[in-house]
Design an enzyme around this catalytic site. Structure first.
Site, PDB file in Angstrom:
ATOM      1  N   LYS A 231       0.812  -1.443   0.283  1.00 34.84           N
ATOM      2  CA  LYS A 231      -0.140  -0.385   0.081  1.00 34.84           C
ATOM      3  C   LYS A 231       0.939   1.799   0.191  1.00 34.84           C
ATOM      4  O   LYS A 231       1.960   1.269   0.565  1.00 34.84           O
ATOM      5  CB  LYS A 231      -0.594  -0.131   1.191  1.00 34.84           C
ATOM      6  CG  LYS A 231      -2.191  -1.589   1.038  1.00 34.84           C
ATOM      7  CD  LYS A 231      -3.388  -0.721   2.000  1.00 34.84           C
ATOM      8  CE  LYS A 231      -4.928  -1.898   1.144  1.00 34.84           C
ATOM      9  NZ  LYS A 231      -5.115  -1.040   2.503  1.00 34.84           N
ATOM     10  N   ARG A 265      -4.715  -9.475   4.583  1.00 36.17           N
ATOM     11  CA  ARG A 265      -4.998  -9.446   3.196  1.00 36.17           C
ATOM     12  C   ARG A 265      -3.684  -9.539   2.258  1.00 36.17           C
ATOM     13  O   ARG A 265      -3.459  -8.960   2.579  1.00 36.17           O
ATOM     14  CB  ARG A 265      -5.735  -8.454   3.069  1.00 36.17           C
ATOM     15  CG  ARG A 265      -6.644  -8.666   1.289  1.00 36.17           C
ATOM     16  CD  ARG A 265      -7.997  -7.628   1.516  1.00 36.17           C
ATOM     17  NE  ARG A 265      -8.819  -7.041   0.321  1.00 36.17           N
ATOM     18  CZ  ARG A 265      -8.258  -6.638  -0.612  1.00 36.17           C
ATOM     19  NH1 ARG A 265      -6.844  -5.990  -0.541  1.00 36.17           N
ATOM     20  NH2 ARG A 265      -8.921  -6.806  -1.488  1.00 36.17           N
TER      21      ARG A 265
END
Length: 296
Positions: A231, A265
């Site tokens: 991210k 995840r």
């Protein structure tokens, strides 16, 4: 039950699988989108998506998370299109891998319903209860639900100069509210998960603080899911593009796991599986797979 309503023993029930407090699960990201930030449509075609699932399961994924809409800005995707992208893959995965937990990344109750009818076990509501009916779908089909902190921003919205008096307090408060709403409509408390949502409605500084203080969310008693894989907060911290963020991702993953995050995840299943297994062994929650050094 804890004060927040979570099971005292930390039990998480995914399909018929009982997940203990010390277990660490890998959730593999499978995007049926042409424009995702990392894979750039590499699993857009149905056959490529199935190939990705095959690889993920072989690498140790416990959960497959299927999404049909890019999280960030992009062309509009209506409900009918999202269903067409997601539901056929859910059905095929359910048929071919009966032991794998099938998750669907959606904020729409209509998509969630069709996915559950096709065999989904988990609804990953990544936009914080935007559609309040989604929790009712989880209750109706007796599936698990992820309650996510997004500070009320609209789906597919990037943060802009967002501020908090205390970001972690806001995460704890909002996840508690969403978990309570799920309980109120009949979701099994053993099937409720919370997610602080790194990057969603957060600056890099916010995401780093959420990671550092993750124990405050874990203390609620609900199983915590984190989605830190490649991210922007990792990229900005290290000043690296998405394809060079795996080491930073692994560092954030290990810290989160050590502090109690139970579902991770990820894009890189094999690397994260090894990092989590090593973390569990260091914590004393799992033995080494081989232990002969100095013993023979």
């Amino acid at each position: 039950m804890s004060a927040a309503g979570a099971p005292d023993d930390g039990t998480l029930l995914l399909r018929q699988r009982v997940v203990g407090r010390s277990d660490r699960l890998v959730m593999a990201i499978v995007n049926r989108t042409p424009d995702s930030f990392y894979d750039r449509g590499s699993t857009w075609a149905l056959d490529r998506a199935l190939e990705r699932v095959t690889q993920a399961v072989a690498a140790g994924a416990d959960i497959v998370d299927i999404g049909g809409v890019k999280a960030g800005h992009g062309p509009p995707v209506d409900e009918a299109e999202e269903i067409e992208r997601v539901v056929p893959l859910v059905r095929l995965v359910r048929q071919r891998w009966p032991e794998v937990i099938v998750s669907v990344d959606t904020w729409r109750a209509g998509v969630a319903r069709r996915a559950c009818e096709a065999g989904a076990d988990l609804l990953n509501d990544a936009w914080g209860g935007t559609d309040p009916q989604l929790a009712r779908v989880a209750a109706e089909f007796d599936v698990a639900l992820v309650c996510t902190h997004t500070a009320g921003i609209a789906p597919r919205t990037n943060p802009h100069r967002i501020e908090y008096d205390d970001v972690v307090a806001d995460v704890v408060r909002d996840c508690s509210r969403l978990a309570q709403r799920a309980l109120d409509v009949g979701v099994d408390p053993r099937r409720i998960i919370v997610d602080p949502a790194h990057d969603f409605a957060k600056t890099t500084a916010h995401s780093l603080e959420v990671t550092r203080r993750l124990g405050e969310l874990v203390a609620l008693g609900w199983p915590v899911l984190v989605s830190v894989s490649r991210k922007d907060f990792v990229g900005e911290t290290l000043d690296l593009p998405t394809d060079e963020r795996l080491p930073g991702t692994l560092a954030a993953t290990v810290v989160a796991a050590w502090l109690g995050a139970r579902i991770h995840r990820v894009h890189d299943v094999a690397a994260v599986r090894q990092a989590l297994d090593m973390t569990r062994a260091i914590a004393g929650d799992a033995p080494p797979l081989v232990a002969v050094r100095g013993l023979r």
